[in-house]
Every structure is written in C-alpha cells, then in structure tokens.
Motif scaffolding. Structure first.
Motif, PDB file in Angstrom:
ATOM      1  N   PHE A 351       0.811  -1.220   0.000  1.00 25.45           N
ATOM      2  CA  PHE A 351       0.000   0.000   0.000  1.00 25.45           C
ATOM      3  C   PHE A 351       0.843   1.270   0.000  1.00 25.45           C
ATOM      4  N   HIS A 352       2.097   1.189   0.477  1.00 25.00           N
ATOM      5  CA  HIS A 352       2.970   2.356   0.399  1.00 25.00           C
ATOM      6  C   HIS A 352       3.186   2.804  -1.044  1.00 25.00           C
ATOM      7  N   GLY A 353       3.070   1.873  -1.977  1.00 25.85           N
ATOM      8  CA  GLY A 353       3.214   2.202  -3.393  1.00 25.85           C
ATOM      9  C   GLY A 353       1.886   2.401  -4.102  1.00 25.85           C
ATOM     10  N   GLN A 354       0.878   1.635  -3.708  1.00 28.28           N
ATOM     11  CA  GLN A 354      -0.444   1.775  -4.320  1.00 28.28           C
ATOM     12  C   GLN A 354      -0.998   3.184  -4.088  1.00 28.28           C
ATOM     13  N   SER A 355      -0.785   3.700  -2.872  1.00 28.18           N
ATOM     14  CA  SER A 355      -1.378   4.987  -2.496  1.00 28.18           C
ATOM     15  C   SER A 355      -0.912   6.137  -3.373  1.00 28.18           C
ATOM     16  N   PRO A 356       0.400   6.402  -3.485  1.00 28.12           N
ATOM     17  CA  PRO A 356       0.811   7.550  -4.295  1.00 28.12           C
ATOM     18  C   PRO A 356       0.469   7.410  -5.765  1.00 28.12           C
ATOM     19  N   ALA A 357       0.341   6.189  -6.257  1.00 30.58           N
ATOM     20  CA  ALA A 357      -0.100   6.032  -7.646  1.00 30.58           C
ATOM     21  C   ALA A 357      -1.514   6.571  -7.813  1.00 30.58           C
ATOM     22  N   MET A 358      -2.386   6.289  -6.843  1.00 31.50           N
ATOM     23  CA  MET A 358      -3.756   6.801  -6.927  1.00 31.50           C
ATOM     24  C   MET A 358      -3.803   8.300  -6.679  1.00 31.50           C
ATOM     25  N   TRP A 359      -2.983   8.801  -5.746  1.00 31.80           N
ATOM     26  CA  TRP A 359      -2.944  10.250  -5.528  1.00 31.80           C
ATOM     27  C   TRP A 359      -2.539  10.985  -6.806  1.00 31.80           C
ATOM     28  N   THR A 360      -1.564  10.419  -7.521  1.00 28.78           N
ATOM     29  CA  THR A 360      -1.078  11.057  -8.730  1.00 28.78           C
ATOM     30  C   THR A 360      -2.149  11.063  -9.803  1.00 28.78           C
ATOM     31  N   VAL A 361      -2.892   9.982  -9.912  1.00 27.57           N
ATOM     32  CA  VAL A 361      -4.021   9.970 -10.855  1.00 27.57           C
ATOM     33  C   VAL A 361      -4.988  11.096 -10.519  1.00 27.57           C
ATOM     34  N   ALA A 362      -5.309  11.262  -9.234  1.00 28.13           N
ATOM     35  CA  ALA A 362      -6.228  12.332  -8.850  1.00 28.13           C
ATOM     36  C   ALA A 362      -5.670  13.702  -9.221  1.00 28.13           C
ATOM     37  N   ALA A 363      -4.376  13.894  -9.022  1.00 26.29           N
ATOM     38  CA  ALA A 363      -3.753  15.177  -9.372  1.00 26.29           C
ATOM     39  C   ALA A 363      -3.851  15.448 -10.869  1.00 26.29           C
ATOM     40  N   LEU A 364      -3.714  14.410 -11.667  1.00 22.73           N
ATOM     41  CA  LEU A 364      -3.788  14.578 -13.122  1.00 22.73           C
ATOM     42  C   LEU A 364      -5.218  14.856 -13.588  1.00 22.73           C
ATOM     43  N   LEU A 365      -6.216  14.325 -12.890  1.00 24.33           N
ATOM     44  CA  LEU A 365      -7.585  14.390 -13.373  1.00 24.33           C
ATOM     45  C   LEU A 365      -8.417  15.493 -12.732  1.00 24.33           C
ATOM     46  N   ARG A 366      -8.036  15.947 -11.535  1.00 24.76           N
ATOM     47  CA  ARG A 366      -8.841  16.997 -10.907  1.00 24.76           C
ATOM     48  C   ARG A 366      -8.610  18.330 -11.643  1.00 24.76           C
ATOM     49  N   GLU A 367      -9.591  19.208 -11.542  1.00 25.06           N
ATOM     50  CA  GLU A 367      -9.512  20.482 -12.253  1.00 25.06           C
ATOM     51  C   GLU A 367      -8.428  21.364 -11.669  1.00 25.06           C
ATOM     52  N   ALA A 368      -8.186  21.283 -10.376  1.00 26.62           N
ATOM     53  CA  ALA A 368      -7.128  22.068  -9.742  1.00 26.62           C
ATOM     54  C   ALA A 368      -6.765  21.432  -8.419  1.00 26.62           C
TER      55      ALA A 368
END
Length: 368
Positions: A351-368
């Motif tokens: 999960f130490h690796g799964q988590s930042p991968a999902m955070w990064t997806v959110a950063a790429l897809l959120r409007e800001a």
C-alpha cells in the motif's frame, strides 16, 4: 514509516511489466510536456480506476487494527472515485467503512497517542466531504482534536518527533479537518507544524534527512514531505506568513528533484546515490508534487511540466497487469546506517506504493 510490519499482506515480487494496453491515444509520443494526452497504456483514468477497484477488493491490512498504509490507499481510492465521478466505487468504499461504526469498531486506532494512529482521522473527513454524513465528521474531529489536546509551548502536537514522514502523517489530518469544517485553527496548526519541520530537517540542497540523527535522503521519506507541502499549499491562503516559508521549502525541493530525476523519470531509494535502486513510492509522491505544482501554477510549466510528465510515465510503468505497483520500498524505520537503506526489500502490491499512484491519478484528473 515507524516499524510497521507488512510482510503478511505482501503480494509476491513480480517482474516489472509494461502497463496494460489501452485503445486511447495510441500515437501520442512519450516525450513532451502535456499532462492531459497519454500514449496507449498510460491513461490515468483507466489505470487509476483499476488501482482503486483493486484496493476495494482487498481485506484489511491487519486483522486487529486499521493502520496508516491502508488509510493512505483508502483515501487515494476515494480521491480517484471522486475525480472520475464513479458513484458506484464511492458507495463501495463507503460500505467498506460502515462496519467500523459497528461490528469492526475495535479496529479503530487509538486517539492522540502516535502519529501513525492519528492520521486515520483523514479518512472519515474525506467520506464526510463526499457524503455529508455527520458520523464521519464527528469521528474525524475526535482524531484531529486529540492530536492537539496538549500542545507544547510552541503550539506543536505532542506527536512531534522530527521524522520526515510526519509531514504528511500529521498535517493531512489537520488539513482534512479544515476542508471538512473551514475552521482555520486546523490549517494554522498544520502550517506551524510544517514550518518547524522545515527548519529542522531540510538541507541546503532542498532535500530532507530522515531525521536529525539520520543524514540520509530516503526517497519515500522525502516523498511524504513533498506531498505534505503540496496539500498545505492547496489550502493555505496567500499572504499567510507560513505560506511564504512553505513555498520556499517546496520550490527548493522541487528544483533539487529535477537534478536527481533519472532519465526514465524515476527517483532512487536514496535520492542522491546512483548505487541505490529506482523506487516507485517515492517516484509516485514526487510525481504528485510536481504535477500539482504545474497544474496550480506554483511551478513554471516550461521548466517542470516535462519532468512531471516523465514522472507519471515512470510511475505507470511500475503498475503490473494485476494493478499492483512494483519495486516499493518495504516499511522503513530510521537508522543511521547506509546499508539499511540500500538493502531494503522491494515489495509488490504494498500500500505504500499503491497509495501515491492513486494520488497522482487524482492530481492529473482533478480540475485544480
């Protein structure tokens, strides 16, 4: 993070493989600076949804207590579901939480005792923001307020220990409390805490020692600080005295990360050592910080967008065909010993690796 044994929950190590094929944008080049157009197999929405669904299918990391790696992944899955508008996934992630109010109540971490336990509070705040269910707000506040029940003379939480990890673990609870309540006291707590850690741990090259007595630039440890500063800058009003200090620390770190980024877009287990192995969780956290900085205008796009793009491409390359992130540094305590860091085990599906991968997806897809 502090002494967490994850071996029982690990997926056996697998060879790194290419991301799954995607029908989207098959002729988009790997290079460039775009943070919206991706080659086949690198689409963040597709990969992020698969990562979040994979998390939802797992059991609790420990049968006796919810611990911080699961909280981080749960939070990441909710963020992916939010930015993709996936109401079915939000409902499933909410259903996973529901037993913690009843039959699984004993799994809740203790309040106000340790940073690893207290950061659980960030999760119910996220569910409150998504659902407006006051049960989540009350539960989250019980952790955020217990963390500052007896601050020291400088206004810092008693959980302060000056480990680099803490700058996400402590501050995310208070930032989330602010997001849920709009009460500035929570943001002020986090800002004061972060400035204290910046003054204690950041070195002239912009990177951070693991702790004052451990002078190594551990990748994921630095990643926790990069993400923590990013979350603070997303909320802290301009003109706030602490914001200027945090911006300075953030910019100094991001400039240093450019110097140490490998040609494939990744960073190493010890950032400044070429004999250290490329590591995915730190890479994911740095990708999150860089992408967020470019998207919010904190970083010059001409200089940083190519690096941010390369970072996502590198991170996506660590996601295997089963939606497990490979080459993740195992849970790591602090120790003033070079080989301790160089010889950390590489995990898959941690999960130490799964988590930042999902955070990064959110950063790429959120409007800001």
């Amino acid at each position: 993070m502090a002494g967490t044994a994850l071996a029982s929950a690990q997926v056996p190590l697998q060879e790194k493989s290419a991301p799954p094929a995607s029908p989207a944008a098959p002729h988009v080049p790997l290079g460039g600076s775009s943070l919206t157009e991706w080659p086949a197999g690198y689409d963040p929405k597709q990969l992020g949804t698969a990562l979040a669904a994979h998390f939802q299918s797992t059991s609790h990391l420990r049968p006796t207590r919810i611990i911080y790696p699961e909280v981080c992944a749960w939070y990441g899955a909710l963020e992916v579901a939010r930015v993709t508008g996936n109401k079915e996934l939000i409902a499933a992630l909410q259903a996973r939480f529901e037993p913690l109010f009843t039959t699984e109540n004993a799994l809740l971490p203790p309040r106000g005792q340790h940073v690893d336990f207290s950061m659980f509070g960030s999760l119910p705040f996220e569910l409150y923001i998504l659902t407006s269910d006051k049960r989540y707000l009350d539960l989250g506040l019980s952790y955020a307020d217990a963390q500052w029940a007896s601050p020291d003379a400088q206004g810092l939480t008693p959980e302060t220990r000056y480990w680099v990890d803490d700058m996400f673990m402590i501050t995310i609870v208070q930032v989330q409390a602010y997001r849920a309540t709009q009460d500035a006291k929570y943001l002020n707590r986090a800002a004061k805490e972060m400035v204290s850690y910046l003054d204690k741990l950041q070195q002239p090259n912009g990177l951070f020692f693991h702790a004052p007595d451990v002078p190594y630039y551990w990748g994921r440890g630095n990643g926790w600080f990069a993400v923590g500063m990013t979350e603070m800058l997303r909320e802290l009003p301009k003109g706030t005295p602490e914001r200027a200090r945090i911006e300075q620390g953030y910019h100094t770190m991001m400039a240093s990360l450019l110097r140490y980024q490998a040609g494939d877009g990744s960073w190493r287990q010890l950032i400044d050592r070429e004999d250290a192995w490329p590591e995915s969780s730190g890479t994911g956290m740095f990708a999150y910080a860089l992408i967020s900085g470019v998207r919010h205008g904190w970083l010059d796009a001409a200089q940083y967008a190519p690096a941010a793009r390369k970072a996502w491409l590198a991170l996506a390359g660590y996601i295997d065909q089963d939606s497990n992130v490979t080459s993740v540094c195992e849970g790591t305590n602090k120790l003033n010993d070079l080989d301790y860091y160089l010889l950390r085990k590489r995990r898959t599906g941690d999960f130490h690796g799964q988590s930042p991968a999902m955070w990064t997806v959110a950063a790429l897809l959120r409007e800001a």
